[in-house]
Design an enzyme around this catalytic site. Structure first.
Site, mmCIF file in Angstrom:
data_model
loop_
_atom_site.group_PDB
_atom_site.id
_atom_site.type_symbol
_atom_site.label_atom_id
_atom_site.label_comp_id
_atom_site.label_asym_id
_atom_site.label_seq_id
_atom_site.Cartn_x
_atom_site.Cartn_y
_atom_site.Cartn_z
ATOM 1 N N HIS A 180 0.850 -1.192 0.000
ATOM 2 C CA HIS A 180 0.000 0.000 0.000
ATOM 3 C C HIS A 180 0.886 1.243 0.000
ATOM 4 O O HIS A 180 2.108 1.146 0.148
ATOM 5 C CB HIS A 180 -0.933 0.007 1.210
ATOM 6 C CG HIS A 180 -0.247 -0.212 2.520
ATOM 7 N ND1 HIS A 180 0.601 0.706 3.079
ATOM 8 C CD2 HIS A 180 -0.255 -1.269 3.367
ATOM 9 C CE1 HIS A 180 1.072 0.239 4.207
ATOM 10 N NE2 HIS A 180 0.581 -0.966 4.408
HETATM 11 P P1 TYD Z 1 -1.672 -3.290 7.986
HETATM 12 O O1 TYD Z 1 -1.618 -1.842 7.661
HETATM 13 O O2 TYD Z 1 -2.509 -4.170 7.111
HETATM 14 O O3 TYD Z 1 -0.205 -3.894 8.064
HETATM 15 P P2 TYD Z 1 0.887 -3.832 6.889
HETATM 16 O O4 TYD Z 1 1.132 -2.386 6.605
HETATM 17 O O5 TYD Z 1 2.112 -4.496 7.428
HETATM 18 O O6 TYD Z 1 0.316 -4.550 5.721
HETATM 19 O O7 TYD Z 1 -2.158 -3.421 9.490
HETATM 20 C C1 TYD Z 1 -2.544 -4.649 10.052
HETATM 21 C C2 TYD Z 1 -3.643 -4.391 11.071
HETATM 22 O O8 TYD Z 1 -3.152 -3.593 12.135
HETATM 23 C C3 TYD Z 1 -4.824 -3.658 10.472
HETATM 24 O O9 TYD Z 1 -6.004 -4.279 10.923
HETATM 25 C C4 TYD Z 1 -4.732 -2.267 11.044
HETATM 26 C C5 TYD Z 1 -3.954 -2.441 12.317
HETATM 27 N N1 TYD Z 1 -3.071 -1.284 12.624
HETATM 28 C C6 TYD Z 1 -3.406 -0.430 13.653
HETATM 29 O O10 TYD Z 1 -4.443 -0.576 14.313
HETATM 30 N N2 TYD Z 1 -2.561 0.600 13.957
HETATM 31 C C7 TYD Z 1 -1.409 0.816 13.255
HETATM 32 O O11 TYD Z 1 -0.665 1.764 13.554
HETATM 33 C C8 TYD Z 1 -1.084 -0.064 12.162
HETATM 34 C C9 TYD Z 1 0.139 0.143 11.324
HETATM 35 C C10 TYD Z 1 -1.943 -1.103 11.891
#
Ligand code: TYD
Length: 140
Positions: free
Chosen positions: A54
């Site tokens: 993303h």
């Molecule tokens: P996600 O953004 O999908 O992880 P990555 O960037 O590694 O693909 O985040 C995974 C889960 O964690 C999603 O349900 C959102 C949550 N999350 C938070 O609640 N706070 C945060 O600061 C982050 C980065 C993720």
């Protein structure tokens, strides 16, 4: 301002090597070139998994492989650049507006990330086609 892969920087952080062990640090608005609003970490990544996939509209990030190693591939819609984080004293600055994928995690690795914003899902762009469209229109 529109960021490209050339705005991503791999910094070498200060390190104090000592018979007792090594120490490194990072301060906001110093080694980390923004004000830190949030930190999160990624761990227990199974072999072969990837994270990210993303872009953020307005979040700058700073990524450290505290333990182990992994790759961060940055894509600005035109060019790609891959960075390997495999030392505790490297810090990767990834400004807003860039697509990123993290993969090739070593077993037991730990990714520590500092972000310039609080968590807000509206700041995410998760469709690569849409991301490229916005890039082509100069909107991100
Ligand atoms: P996600 O953004 O999908 O992880 P990555 O960037 O590694 O693909 O985040 C995974 C889960 O964690 C999603 O349900 C959102 C949550 N999350 C938070 O609640 N706070 C945060 O600061 C982050 C980065 C993720």
């Amino acid at each position: 301002n529109i960021m490209t892969v050339d705005d991503v920087r791999l910094f070498e952080l200060p390190k104090f090597i000592d018979p007792r062990g090594s120490l490194s640090f990072a301060e906001q608005n110093n080694q980390i070139p923004f004000e830190v609003k949030r930190t999160y970490w990624i761990y227990d990544v199974p072999g072969g998994e990837s994270r990210g996939g993303h872009a953020y509209k307005s979040t700058d990030e700073f990524i450290i492989a505290i333990s182990g190693s992994f790759d961060v591939t940055i894509d600005d819609g035109t060019r790609q650049k891959k960075f390997t984080l495999n030392r505790s004293y490297y810090g990767l600055y990834v400004p807003k507006g860039l697509w990123r994928v993290m993969d090739n995690f070593s077993s037991g690795s730990l990714a520590l990330e500092f972000a310039s914003t609080k968590y807000d899902r509206n700041d995410y762009l998760e469709d690569y086609g849409k991301y490229q469209e916005l890039r082509n229109d100069g909107k991100i």
